[in-house]
Write a protein that holds these residues in place. Structure first.
Motif, PDB file in Angstrom:
ATOM      1  N   ARG A   1       0.881  -1.173   0.000  1.00  0.00           N
ATOM      2  CA  ARG A   1       0.000   0.000   0.000  1.00  0.00           C
ATOM      3  C   ARG A   1       0.915   1.217   0.000  1.00  0.00           C
ATOM      4  O   ARG A   1       1.807   1.340   0.843  1.00  0.00           O
ATOM      5  CB  ARG A   1      -0.897   0.015   1.234  1.00  0.00           C
ATOM      6  CG  ARG A   1      -1.808   1.266   1.272  1.00  0.00           C
ATOM      7  CD  ARG A   1      -2.802   1.251   2.425  1.00  0.00           C
ATOM      8  NE  ARG A   1      -3.712   0.125   2.267  1.00  0.00           N
ATOM      9  CZ  ARG A   1      -3.778  -0.915   3.109  1.00  0.00           C
ATOM     10  NH1 ARG A   1      -3.005  -0.963   4.167  1.00  0.00           N
ATOM     11  NH2 ARG A   1      -4.617  -1.900   2.900  1.00  0.00           N
ATOM     12  N   HIS A   2       0.713   2.092  -0.950  1.00  0.00           N
ATOM     13  CA  HIS A   2       1.508   3.313  -1.028  1.00  0.00           C
ATOM     14  C   HIS A   2       0.844   4.391  -0.177  1.00  0.00           C
ATOM     15  O   HIS A   2      -0.372   4.553  -0.209  1.00  0.00           O
ATOM     16  CB  HIS A   2       1.655   3.754  -2.487  1.00  0.00           C
ATOM     17  CG  HIS A   2       2.557   2.837  -3.261  1.00  0.00           C
ATOM     18  ND1 HIS A   2       3.792   3.231  -3.719  1.00  0.00           N
ATOM     19  CD2 HIS A   2       2.431   1.537  -3.618  1.00  0.00           C
ATOM     20  CE1 HIS A   2       4.376   2.212  -4.338  1.00  0.00           C
ATOM     21  NE2 HIS A   2       3.560   1.176  -4.297  1.00  0.00           N
ATOM     22  N   LEU A   3       1.665   5.103   0.603  1.00  0.00           N
ATOM     23  CA  LEU A   3       1.167   6.091   1.552  1.00  0.00           C
ATOM     24  C   LEU A   3       1.948   7.387   1.445  1.00  0.00           C
ATOM     25  O   LEU A   3       3.044   7.414   0.915  1.00  0.00           O
ATOM     26  CB  LEU A   3       1.382   5.596   2.997  1.00  0.00           C
ATOM     27  CG  LEU A   3       1.248   4.142   3.315  1.00  0.00           C
ATOM     28  CD1 LEU A   3       2.105   3.796   4.505  1.00  0.00           C
ATOM     29  CD2 LEU A   3      -0.204   3.878   3.659  1.00  0.00           C
ATOM     30  N   ASP A   4       1.417   8.410   2.017  1.00  0.00           N
ATOM     31  CA  ASP A   4       2.081   9.704   2.170  1.00  0.00           C
ATOM     32  C   ASP A   4       2.425  10.364   0.838  1.00  0.00           C
ATOM     33  O   ASP A   4       1.744  11.287   0.414  1.00  0.00           O
ATOM     34  CB  ASP A   4       3.324   9.607   3.062  1.00  0.00           C
ATOM     35  CG  ASP A   4       2.985   9.131   4.479  1.00  0.00           C
ATOM     36  OD1 ASP A   4       1.859   9.379   4.925  1.00  0.00           O
ATOM     37  OD2 ASP A   4       3.846   8.510   5.112  1.00  0.00           O
ATOM     38  N   ALA A   5       3.467   9.922   0.153  1.00  0.00           N
ATOM     39  CA  ALA A   5       3.875  10.556  -1.107  1.00  0.00           C
ATOM     40  C   ALA A   5       2.786  10.408  -2.173  1.00  0.00           C
ATOM     41  O   ALA A   5       2.636  11.251  -3.043  1.00  0.00           O
ATOM     42  CB  ALA A   5       5.183   9.967  -1.614  1.00  0.00           C
TER      43      ALA A   5
ATOM     44  N   CYS B   1       1.936  -4.366 -11.229  1.00  0.00           N
ATOM     45  CA  CYS B   1       1.183  -3.167 -11.602  1.00  0.00           C
ATOM     46  C   CYS B   1       1.011  -2.291 -10.370  1.00  0.00           C
ATOM     47  O   CYS B   1       0.791  -2.800  -9.267  1.00  0.00           O
ATOM     48  CB  CYS B   1      -0.185  -3.582 -12.146  1.00  0.00           C
ATOM     49  SG  CYS B   1      -1.193  -2.196 -12.707  1.00  0.00           S
ATOM     50  N   THR B   2       1.130  -0.987 -10.558  1.00  0.00           N
ATOM     51  CA  THR B   2       0.867  -0.011  -9.511  1.00  0.00           C
ATOM     52  C   THR B   2      -0.177   0.965 -10.026  1.00  0.00           C
ATOM     53  O   THR B   2      -0.092   1.423 -11.173  1.00  0.00           O
ATOM     54  CB  THR B   2       2.142   0.776  -9.142  1.00  0.00           C
ATOM     55  OG1 THR B   2       3.134  -0.135  -8.683  1.00  0.00           O
ATOM     56  CG2 THR B   2       1.881   1.795  -8.063  1.00  0.00           C
ATOM     57  N   THR B   3      -1.148   1.276  -9.191  1.00  0.00           N
ATOM     58  CA  THR B   3      -2.122   2.323  -9.496  1.00  0.00           C
ATOM     59  C   THR B   3      -2.049   3.340  -8.372  1.00  0.00           C
ATOM     60  O   THR B   3      -1.869   2.973  -7.211  1.00  0.00           O
ATOM     61  CB  THR B   3      -3.554   1.767  -9.599  1.00  0.00           C
ATOM     62  OG1 THR B   3      -3.913   1.199  -8.337  1.00  0.00           O
ATOM     63  CG2 THR B   3      -3.659   0.711 -10.686  1.00  0.00           C
ATOM     64  N   ALA B   4      -2.166   4.616  -8.714  1.00  0.00           N
ATOM     65  CA  ALA B   4      -2.025   5.625  -7.670  1.00  0.00           C
ATOM     66  C   ALA B   4      -2.656   6.954  -8.052  1.00  0.00           C
ATOM     67  O   ALA B   4      -2.924   7.231  -9.223  1.00  0.00           O
ATOM     68  CB  ALA B   4      -0.550   5.843  -7.355  1.00  0.00           C
ATOM     69  N   VAL B   5      -2.843   7.767  -7.024  1.00  0.00           N
ATOM     70  CA  VAL B   5      -3.205   9.179  -7.157  1.00  0.00           C
ATOM     71  C   VAL B   5      -2.088   9.943  -6.472  1.00  0.00           C
ATOM     72  O   VAL B   5      -1.754   9.670  -5.317  1.00  0.00           O
ATOM     73  CB  VAL B   5      -4.555   9.502  -6.484  1.00  0.00           C
ATOM     74  CG1 VAL B   5      -4.854  10.987  -6.591  1.00  0.00           C
ATOM     75  CG2 VAL B   5      -5.671   8.665  -7.077  1.00  0.00           C
ATOM     76  N   GLU B   6      -1.480  10.873  -7.203  1.00  0.00           N
ATOM     77  CA  GLU B   6      -0.365  11.651  -6.670  1.00  0.00           C
ATOM     78  C   GLU B   6      -0.516  13.092  -7.130  1.00  0.00           C
ATOM     79  O   GLU B   6      -0.602  13.363  -8.330  1.00  0.00           O
ATOM     80  CB  GLU B   6       0.954  11.061  -7.168  1.00  0.00           C
ATOM     81  CG  GLU B   6       2.169  11.687  -6.585  1.00  0.00           C
ATOM     82  CD  GLU B   6       3.438  10.949  -6.975  1.00  0.00           C
ATOM     83  OE1 GLU B   6       4.486  11.301  -6.422  1.00  0.00           O
ATOM     84  OE2 GLU B   6       3.402  10.034  -7.825  1.00  0.00           O
TER      85      GLU B   6
END
Length: 193
Positions: A13-17, A38-43
């Motif tokens: 789980r990607h957090l903070d950044a 695969c990675t999905t994100a909002v940045e």
């Protein structure tokens, strides 16, 4: 202490950044390892998806990487090929700015930080530079990333490394599981499976 074989799959789980999720699948091959993920994100208000297929040789040195990225600006594809001795081609063209790099490091991925830890085999107290072919998440631009790893005292079966990347003015302590995958990447991601 050496690492065990990676699991069949892992997730972060990607957090903070950024807010997002990454899933990777590991498969042994005759001469190394194939990793697909695969990675999905909002940045910073932007959404993106990055899919990857990475081939490593038996020493965990990157040999090829195929990446597909999608964002609101469209879909992109990039192929990196390496000879295992620090010479690269990006989309078929020589990339001398990457000379000396043995690893690919995807901005979108917590998983790719496993490569230097496996490949270098540092003992507690050892330090090593680990320049990498760094691939940006939103546009798949390929840059050289200077980074350093220092192995610090283990925490039970977990190896720990002090990591730094001066260009980002970033330093943290990375914690790896028995298979050499990042469990905790402060301000970036945590392993959830």
């Amino acid at each position: 202490m050496t690492f065990t074989a990676p699991p069949r799959t892992a997730a972060w789980r990607h957090l903070d950044a950024r807010d997002g999720f990454e899933v990777a699948y590991f498969r042994s091959s005759d001469d190394g390892l194939l990793i697909e993920g695969c990675t999905t994100a909002v940045e910073e208000g932007q959404t993106w998806i990055v899919g990857y297929s990475i081939e490593l040789d038996a020493s965990w040195t990157t040999r090829s990487t195929r990446i597909t990225g999608r964002s609101a600006s469209g879909t992109r594809h990039t192929v990196l090929e390496a000879d295992g001795a620090g010479h690269w081609r990006v989309d078929g063209a020589p990339a001398p700015h990457l000379d000396g790099c043995l690893d690919v490091d995807l901005e979108s991925s917590a998983m790719t930080n496993a490569f230097p830890a496996h490949r270098m085999g540092l003992r507690v107290g050892d330090r090593s530079a680990a320049p990498a072919a760094y691939v940006r998440a939103t546009d798949l631009a390929v840059e050289r990333l200077e980074q350093d790893y220092v192995r610090v005292a283990d925490e039970g079966p977990r190896q720990r490394y002090d990591y730094s990347a001066q260009v980002f003015d970033f330093a943290c302590r990375l914690v790896y599981d028995e298979s050499g995958l990042v469990l905790d990447y402060p301000e970036i991601a945590v392993r959830v499976a």
